[in-house]
Design a protein around this motif. Sequence first.
Motif, short mmCIF file in Angstrom:
data_model
loop_
_atom_site.label_atom_id
_atom_site.label_comp_id
_atom_site.label_asym_id
_atom_site.label_seq_id
_atom_site.Cartn_x
_atom_site.Cartn_y
_atom_site.Cartn_z
N ARG A 1 -27.44 1.54 -18.21
CA ARG A 1 -28.04 -0.04 -17.85
C ARG A 1 -28.60 -0.27 -16.38
N GLU A 2 -29.20 -1.00 -16.88
CA GLU A 2 -30.55 -1.08 -15.14
C GLU A 2 -29.36 -2.50 -14.43
N ASN A 3 -30.07 -2.29 -13.03
CA ASN A 3 -29.84 -3.44 -12.34
C ASN A 3 -28.38 -4.40 -12.50
N THR A 4 -27.46 -3.47 -12.38
CA THR A 4 -26.32 -3.96 -12.49
C THR A 4 -25.04 -4.24 -11.99
N ASP A 5 -24.64 -5.67 -11.61
CA ASP A 5 -23.97 -5.92 -10.18
C ASP A 5 -22.29 -5.04 -11.08
N LEU A 6 -22.18 -4.32 -9.76
CA LEU A 6 -20.58 -3.86 -10.03
C LEU A 6 -19.40 -3.70 -10.38
N LYS A 7 -19.66 -5.54 -9.19
CA LYS A 7 -18.48 -6.93 -8.78
C LYS A 7 -17.46 -6.66 -10.40
N GLU A 8 -17.14 -6.70 -10.74
CA GLU A 8 -16.06 -6.29 -12.47
C GLU A 8 -15.67 -5.35 -12.33
N MET A 9 -15.48 -4.34 -11.93
CA MET A 9 -15.42 -3.05 -12.42
C MET A 9 -14.90 -2.23 -10.50
N THR A 10 -15.26 -2.67 -9.29
CA THR A 10 -14.14 -3.26 -8.34
C THR A 10 -13.09 -3.52 -8.37
N THR A 11 -12.36 -2.97 -7.14
CA THR A 11 -10.59 -4.20 -7.08
C THR A 11 -10.96 -5.01 -6.53
N PHE A 12 -12.02 -4.99 -5.44
CA PHE A 12 -12.47 -5.78 -4.73
C PHE A 12 -13.13 -7.76 -4.58
N GLY A 13 -13.75 -7.21 -5.54
CA GLY A 13 -14.49 -8.12 -6.79
C GLY A 13 -15.62 -9.03 -5.81
N VAL B 1 7.44 0.02 -8.81
CA VAL B 1 6.30 -0.87 -9.25
C VAL B 1 7.51 -2.11 -8.40
N ALA B 2 8.01 -1.63 -8.22
CA ALA B 2 9.33 -3.98 -7.77
C ALA B 2 8.69 -3.40 -6.26
N LEU B 3 8.87 -2.56 -5.67
CA LEU B 3 8.53 -2.29 -4.22
C LEU B 3 7.47 -2.39 -3.77
N ARG B 4 6.37 -2.29 -5.12
CA ARG B 4 4.64 -2.40 -4.46
C ARG B 4 4.63 -3.84 -4.77
N ASP B 5 5.07 -4.24 -5.03
CA ASP B 5 5.05 -5.80 -6.12
C ASP B 5 5.95 -6.62 -5.29
N SER B 6 6.31 -6.42 -4.57
CA SER B 6 7.04 -7.48 -2.85
C SER B 6 6.22 -6.72 -1.76
N LYS B 7 5.25 -6.12 -1.86
CA LYS B 7 4.57 -6.05 -0.62
C LYS B 7 2.88 -5.73 -0.83
N LEU B 8 1.90 -5.62 -1.68
CA LEU B 8 0.70 -5.90 -1.76
C LEU B 8 0.27 -6.68 -2.88
N PRO B 9 -0.44 -6.69 -2.84
CA PRO B 9 -1.87 -8.22 -3.62
C PRO B 9 -1.79 -7.90 -5.02
N ALA B 10 -1.58 -8.24 -5.32
CA ALA B 10 -1.83 -8.39 -7.62
C ALA B 10 -3.61 -7.75 -7.44
N PRO B 11 -3.47 -6.41 -7.77
CA PRO B 11 -5.07 -6.18 -7.92
C PRO B 11 -5.75 -7.60 -9.25
N SER B 12 -4.82 -7.96 -9.95
CA SER B 12 -5.26 -9.37 -11.05
C SER B 12 -6.04 -10.38 -10.72
N GLU B 13 -4.98 -10.33 -8.92
CA GLU B 13 -4.79 -11.48 -8.91
C GLU B 13 -5.69 -11.77 -7.36
N THR B 14 -5.70 -10.69 -6.53
CA THR B 14 -6.26 -11.21 -5.16
C THR B 14 -6.85 -9.68 -5.08
N GLY B 15 -8.56 -9.88 -4.85
CA GLY B 15 -9.27 -8.77 -4.60
C GLY B 15 -8.58 -7.99 -3.56
N SER B 16 -8.90 -6.64 -3.47
CA SER B 16 -8.58 -5.41 -2.38
C SER B 16 -8.83 -4.22 -2.65
N ALA B 17 -8.68 -3.56 -1.85
CA ALA B 17 -8.93 -1.90 -2.41
C ALA B 17 -7.93 -1.37 -1.58
#
Length: 364
Positions: free
Chosen positions: A5-17, A238-254
Amino acid sequence: MIRLRENTDLKEMTTFGLPALCGRLVEFSDPETDLPELDRQGILDGAVVLGGGSNMLFTAPAPDLTVIHPVNTGVRFSSRTEDTVIVTADAGVTLDDLCRQTCESRLWGLENLSGIPGHIGGAAVQNVGAYGAELSDAVESVTCYSLKSHGFVTFTKDDCRYGYRDSVFKHQHQDEMLIVCRVTLRLRVTPDLKLGYKGLRDALCEKFASGKNASFQADIEELTANGVSPMAVRETVVALRDSKLPAPSETGSAGSFFKNPVVTTGELERVISHWNEKEGNTHPLPYHITSDGMAKLSAAWLIDKAGCKTLAEGGAALWQSQPLVIVNLTGDATAEEVVKLEKAIIRQVESVFGVTLSPEVIHI
Ligand SMILES: Cc1cc2nc3c(=O)[nH]c(=O)nc-3n(C[C@H](O)[C@H](O)[C@H](O)COP(=O)(O)OP(=O)(O)OC[C@H]3O[C@@H](n4cnc5c(N)ncnc54)[C@H](O)[C@@H]3O)c2cc1C
């Protein structure tokens, strides 16, 4: 199969968004036929590999950049012995899917890494780690396509030269690029609890033991005798992670933006005495001595105590319950804002502690 694919935005392909334009996106699903073909056409020259995009920051639009994206997703279980099973996963397999699958099969080795975003190919490059385990603990070999030899090469675990978030795959010149095609793991059939991370040990003992024992080994023995399974460890992690880290589906980060700094013990003494001299300072500086005699500092602690938690640049800010994570808080942050914030944090930590943070996130 190759898809271009030419000239593609990778926004949706990275967790940072974050907006991230690339000139050409090339997906491949069959390394054995696709990569030699792409190589013959010169398409791999100067290219960058994108896995799950969970540890990458595209700092500026790159209309001349080719991005290679593995989408092969097979998993094969083979050669079971009394103690171990060999599992081979294609580079495009989601790490957490593999963790779930192996835990369901009651295999030990990936349970502590549950919930880490990204693909197994990227995980083998970054040597991901969490809750007292690293992927390298389970790696048997990694098979790559080499731009230098124009063929496939299999690296044994020793050849991978794994270290803290480090591997041989991170130290290739552009013309020597290695594309990870599949990762072979050796997982254990017999219980192999890893309790090196205090928070995980406490949580498991609270749920599955009569309380915390005096020794680490006694905890392992009691939890094992009580039949704690890889799936139970996975769910706790998973429970420990959920209490500390942003959920990638809700908040963009790396994820963790910076690595924990590793310094000599001489340097550690200097940092401690500098910190202790500060007026009104009552918090002892945390550190951990590594097996090779170096001191690992906590980047999150340094960022917090340097007073960076409230720093922000446009839509980019720090995640309050884990200040090691830069987030795309508003959803419309730009890479420029993230880089400005990164530089401000590095400057502030340097001025308070004299320690220079380096990013874990790969900048393109
Ligand atoms: C919310 C969140 C939590 C996280 N928690 C953790 C954590 O606990 N521990 C941890 O270690 N990391 C963590 N991370 C970081 C990240 O998930 C890992 O580094 C992950 O393994 C990266 O894999 P990826 O497929 O997304 O790689 P990408 O981000 O796509 O790529 C990372 C690097 O690997 C290279 N690469 C990727 N695939 C290949 C391939 N097939 N061949 C050659 N090179 C390749 C890329 O070029 C790049 O240099 C977290 C990230 C997020 C967003």
